[in-house]
Scaffold this motif. Structure first.
Motif, PDB file in Angstrom:
ATOM      1  N   SER A  55       0.854  -1.183   0.000  1.00 10.31           N
ATOM      2  CA  SER A  55       0.000   0.000   0.000  1.00 10.31           C
ATOM      3  C   SER A  55       0.889   1.232   0.000  1.00 10.31           C
ATOM      4  O   SER A  55       1.992   1.223   0.573  1.00 10.31           O
ATOM      5  CB  SER A  55      -0.881  -0.023   1.254  1.00 10.31           C
ATOM      6  N   ASP A  56       0.406   2.323  -0.604  1.00  2.00           N
ATOM      7  CA  ASP A  56       1.200   3.542  -0.629  1.00  2.00           C
ATOM      8  C   ASP A  56       1.064   4.371   0.643  1.00  2.00           C
ATOM      9  O   ASP A  56       1.752   5.385   0.785  1.00  2.00           O
ATOM     10  CB  ASP A  56       0.847   4.390  -1.854  1.00  2.00           C
ATOM     11  N   ARG A  79      -2.216   1.501  -4.860  1.00  2.62           N
ATOM     12  CA  ARG A  79      -3.230   2.213  -4.078  1.00  2.62           C
ATOM     13  C   ARG A  79      -4.411   1.317  -3.716  1.00  2.62           C
ATOM     14  O   ARG A  79      -5.116   1.583  -2.743  1.00  2.62           O
ATOM     15  CB  ARG A  79      -3.745   3.424  -4.854  1.00  2.62           C
ATOM     16  N   ARG A  82      -4.732   0.027  -0.098  1.00  2.00           N
ATOM     17  CA  ARG A  82      -5.007   0.910   1.035  1.00  2.00           C
ATOM     18  C   ARG A  82      -6.065   0.295   1.958  1.00  2.00           C
ATOM     19  O   ARG A  82      -6.876  -0.536   1.541  1.00  2.00           O
ATOM     20  CB  ARG A  82      -5.507   2.264   0.551  1.00  2.00           C
TER      21      ARG A  82
END
Length: 211
Positions: A55-56, A79, A82
């Motif tokens: 995840s970013d 993304r 997330r």
């Protein structure tokens, strides 16, 4: 050949410690979380991963960085990994939610798909995370190992969706502890199977909410 997918929850944050809902708020690891990431990475490095995806959000990205430092792998960010978007709940403690949003809290504890409060539905969460998990697995050749660093609620819903489990079955899984992981395997005959769940260091620590 059997492909291995390790789905890894990030380390501890101050919001985890305070039972505060994080969702997609970008909360950093605390000192404990950074140490958890290092300790867990030492175990995961022994599995000789071929790819590393995260995840970013910084708590997952920095957790993955601990493994990247040991293995020399570069991190691919997605993304879709997330955490569940918790809408109007983000930043609130669970006590505050029970007091100020009791109907939504009741639907959440009952496992409802749509709980209100602008919170992402479980179905949408499961679909997007499962897509990202499959994409991560596709990065390696059959027989390879990929590690994915993500978030608590994202792990449960994404893994459940990938396995084709109904929501009722998903509720039987306990929340992952920080820096623990799920091991999934895949082969052409049996498809996706769950091999281990909630594995990692610090097994004697209490489990924070997966939010």
């Amino acid at each position: 050949m059997t492909t291995r997918l390790i789905v890894w929850r990030h380390g501890n944050t101050d919001w985890n410690a305070g039972h505060r809902v994080q969702g997609q708020t970008d909360v950093p690891l605390n000192e404990l979380g950074r140490q958890q990431a290092v300790d867990a990475a030492e175990l995961l490095a022994r599995m000789r991963p071929d790819a590393l995806v995260a995840s970013d959000l910084c708590r997952a990205a920095d957790t993955a960085a601990a493994l990247a430092a040991l293995t020399g792998l570069s991190v691919t960010y997605d993304r879709r990994l997330r955490e569940r978007y918790f809408g109007l709940w983000e930043g609130l403690t669970m006590t505050e939610i029970t007091q100020t949003r009791p109907e939504e809290y009741a639907r959440w504890t009952a496992g409802a798909d749509d709980i209100g409060g602008e919170v992402e539905t479980l179905d949408d969460l499961g679909k997007r995370v499962a897509e990202a998990l499959q994409a991560a697995a596709d990065l390696v050749e059959p027989g390879g190992t990929v590690v994915v660093a993500t978030h608590g609620a994202a792990v449960r819903s994404g893994v459940g969706h990938l396995l084709g489990w109904p929501r009722e079955q998903l509720r039987t899984l306990r929340a992952l502890q920080n820096c623990h992981w799920v091991e999934l395997t895949h082969d052409a005959q049996r498809g996706w199977q769950i091999a281990t769940y909630n594995v990692g260091p610090f097994t004697d620590r209490p489990t924070p909410p997966p939010v």
